[in-house]
Design an enzyme around this catalytic site. Structure first.
Site, PDB file in Angstrom:
ATOM      1  N   HIS A 106     -42.457 169.874  16.161  1.00 15.30           N
ATOM      2  CA  HIS A 106     -43.895 169.583  16.173  1.00 15.30           C
ATOM      3  C   HIS A 106     -44.311 168.485  15.190  1.00 15.30           C
ATOM      4  O   HIS A 106     -45.321 168.613  14.487  1.00 15.30           O
ATOM      5  CB  HIS A 106     -44.691 170.865  15.915  1.00 15.30           C
ATOM      6  CG  HIS A 106     -44.580 171.904  16.998  1.00 15.30           C
ATOM      7  ND1 HIS A 106     -44.282 171.594  18.313  1.00 15.30           N
ATOM      8  CD2 HIS A 106     -44.731 173.273  16.967  1.00 15.30           C
ATOM      9  CE1 HIS A 106     -44.276 172.713  19.033  1.00 15.30           C
ATOM     10  NE2 HIS A 106     -44.523 173.741  18.248  1.00 15.30           N
ATOM     11  N   HIS A 176     -51.685 173.044  21.228  1.00 20.03           N
ATOM     12  CA  HIS A 176     -50.928 174.278  20.976  1.00 20.03           C
ATOM     13  C   HIS A 176     -51.816 175.523  20.941  1.00 20.03           C
ATOM     14  O   HIS A 176     -51.561 176.446  20.166  1.00 20.03           O
ATOM     15  CB  HIS A 176     -50.154 174.121  19.662  1.00 20.03           C
ATOM     16  CG  HIS A 176     -48.897 174.909  19.593  1.00 20.03           C
ATOM     17  ND1 HIS A 176     -48.882 176.283  19.546  1.00 20.03           N
ATOM     18  CD2 HIS A 176     -47.609 174.525  19.565  1.00 20.03           C
ATOM     19  CE1 HIS A 176     -47.632 176.702  19.476  1.00 20.03           C
ATOM     20  NE2 HIS A 176     -46.833 175.663  19.493  1.00 20.03           N
ATOM     21  N   GLU A 313     -48.034 174.663  26.901  1.00 17.53           N
ATOM     22  CA  GLU A 313     -48.069 173.362  26.230  1.00 17.53           C
ATOM     23  C   GLU A 313     -47.557 172.304  27.203  1.00 17.53           C
ATOM     24  O   GLU A 313     -46.358 172.214  27.456  1.00 17.53           O
ATOM     25  CB  GLU A 313     -47.195 173.401  24.984  1.00 17.53           C
ATOM     26  CG  GLU A 313     -47.606 174.448  23.985  1.00 17.53           C
ATOM     27  CD  GLU A 313     -46.437 174.875  23.109  1.00 17.53           C
ATOM     28  OE1 GLU A 313     -45.929 174.043  22.342  1.00 17.53           O
ATOM     29  OE2 GLU A 313     -46.013 176.040  23.203  1.00 17.53           O
TER      30      GLU A 313
END
Ligand code: BGC
Length: 349
Positions: A106, A176, A313
């Site tokens: 991420h 997210h 996602e």
């Protein structure tokens, strides 16, 4: 459609964070803060017209500033994992912050979820901008990013992501949010129904990195081509589920052509809430919140336990910079990264 701006709170540095509230004529309300571009709440009606906030999250900017599960944030530069935090572009090797076992997850230690964006109201929404400098978290090129959230009278929340670079780089952004269609504080989401428009997925290894294979979902607990109760097969004795402790997989969206296509539909039969996710992206990570453990105390002091929400996602595939057979995530100077995802809400009759 009304848009308002208020002060949400102050970071420890004393900097003010703003909240943008989008409200349509049906009463659907989305709140976005300029810290991490987080969608802090989303209120949608059930089949009787009762509204609930269906997004897991916090009440307090100090908690959003830490946000270990990445609740609701825009993720960048790279959503999901890059193996060993390494990749090569044009013979140059780039090394990223390692923050998840041996991998970079991420965007690294200070991803787009942990920065303050410059935000302003636009028609029907909010526009948020951020500049990530050359070398930020190890990624090449100065990246200028614009994210917009807009709400329509058809109960669609749209997120558009744009970026330009001054050197060849890789980009893969997502949102997210953790959804629970019965309400963020309603407990387990395992009785909710999921349908994913994907005949294939990308199997993972023990570090949750794709093996490189594109495998058929047929005959596996990852087959959501027909609607299925999320909890029905989640603990099956199937290696891919054991590796991820549940669902945490990239599904390859079935599509005939580029453009917006239906990626997934989630339904809560009890409330009647339906969410459809449409995207221009090739993949969607279905994550069943296997790593929540009650330590995140959220809105209204509610403790979010394992599998109390799910993420969808929309994205390019994990570790694409190291997997040349996957759709490219390279962005060159002169090109514009431009993706859109739509969350559309309705109710069962
Ligand atoms: C990943 C999970 C991870 C979660 C929170 C998801 O996108 O697929 O493996 O635990 O994000 O970081």
């Amino acid at each position: 459609m009304a848009v308002t701006t208020d002060i949400y709170g102050k970071l420890e540095s004393g900097t003010e964070v703003h909240v943008f509230t989008l409200t349509n004529a049906n009463g659907v309300k989305a709140k976005i803060i300029n810290w991490g571009c987080c969608l802090v709440s989303l209120e949608v009606p059930d089949s009787k017209g009762n509204f609930a906030d269906i997004i897991l999250g916090f009440d307090d900017i100090k908690k959003w500033a830490k946000n270990p599960p990445y609740f609701s944030a825009v993720i960048g530069r790279y959503a999901n994992r890059i193996a060993n935090g390494l990749f090569v572009i044009d013979d140059n090797e780039y090394s990223l912050a390692i923050n998840n076992g041996p991998n970079s997850l991420h965007g690294g230690s200070v991803g787009f979820d942990k920065v303050l964006w410059n935000a302003m109201e636009i028609e029907n929404g909010v526009e948020l901008k951020h500049t990530s400098p050359d070398g930020d978290e190890g990624y090449p090129g100065k990246l200028d990013i614009t994210v917009t959230y807009t709400l329509t009278e058809a109960n669609e929340l749209k997120i558009n992501y744009k970026a330009i670079t001054d050197k060849p780089t890789v980009v893969n952004m997502t949102n997210h949010s953790y959804f629970n269609l019965a309400g963020h504080n309603s407990g387990s989401m395992l009785d909710q129904i999921m349908q994913i428009n994907a005949s294939n997925y990308t199997p993972i290894d023990e570090n949750l990195i794709p093996t490189g294979e594109i495998a058929a979902v047929t005959g596996t607990p990852l087959d959501f081509t027909s609607p299925a109760v999320i909890g029905d097969r989640i603990d099956d004795d199937f290696e891919q589920l054991k590796l991820a402790a549940g669902y945490d997989h990239n599904f390859v969206i079935d599509r005939q052509a580029p453009g917006l296509v239906l990626a997934a539909t989630a339904i809560d039969s009890k409330s009647g809430r339906i969410m459809e996710v449409l995207t221009t992206e090739p993949g969607v990570q279905f994550y069943s919140a296997n790593f929540l453990d009650g330590s995140d105390i959220g809105k209204g002091c509610f403790a979010y336990q394992r599998r109390y929400g799910f993420c969808l996602e929309t994205q390019h595939f994990p570790d694409s910079p190291n997997q040349p057979q996957f759709p490219t995530v390279r962005l060159n100077p002169g090109e514009t990264y431009d993706t859109t995802t739509v969350y559309k809400f309705s109710v069962t009759q």
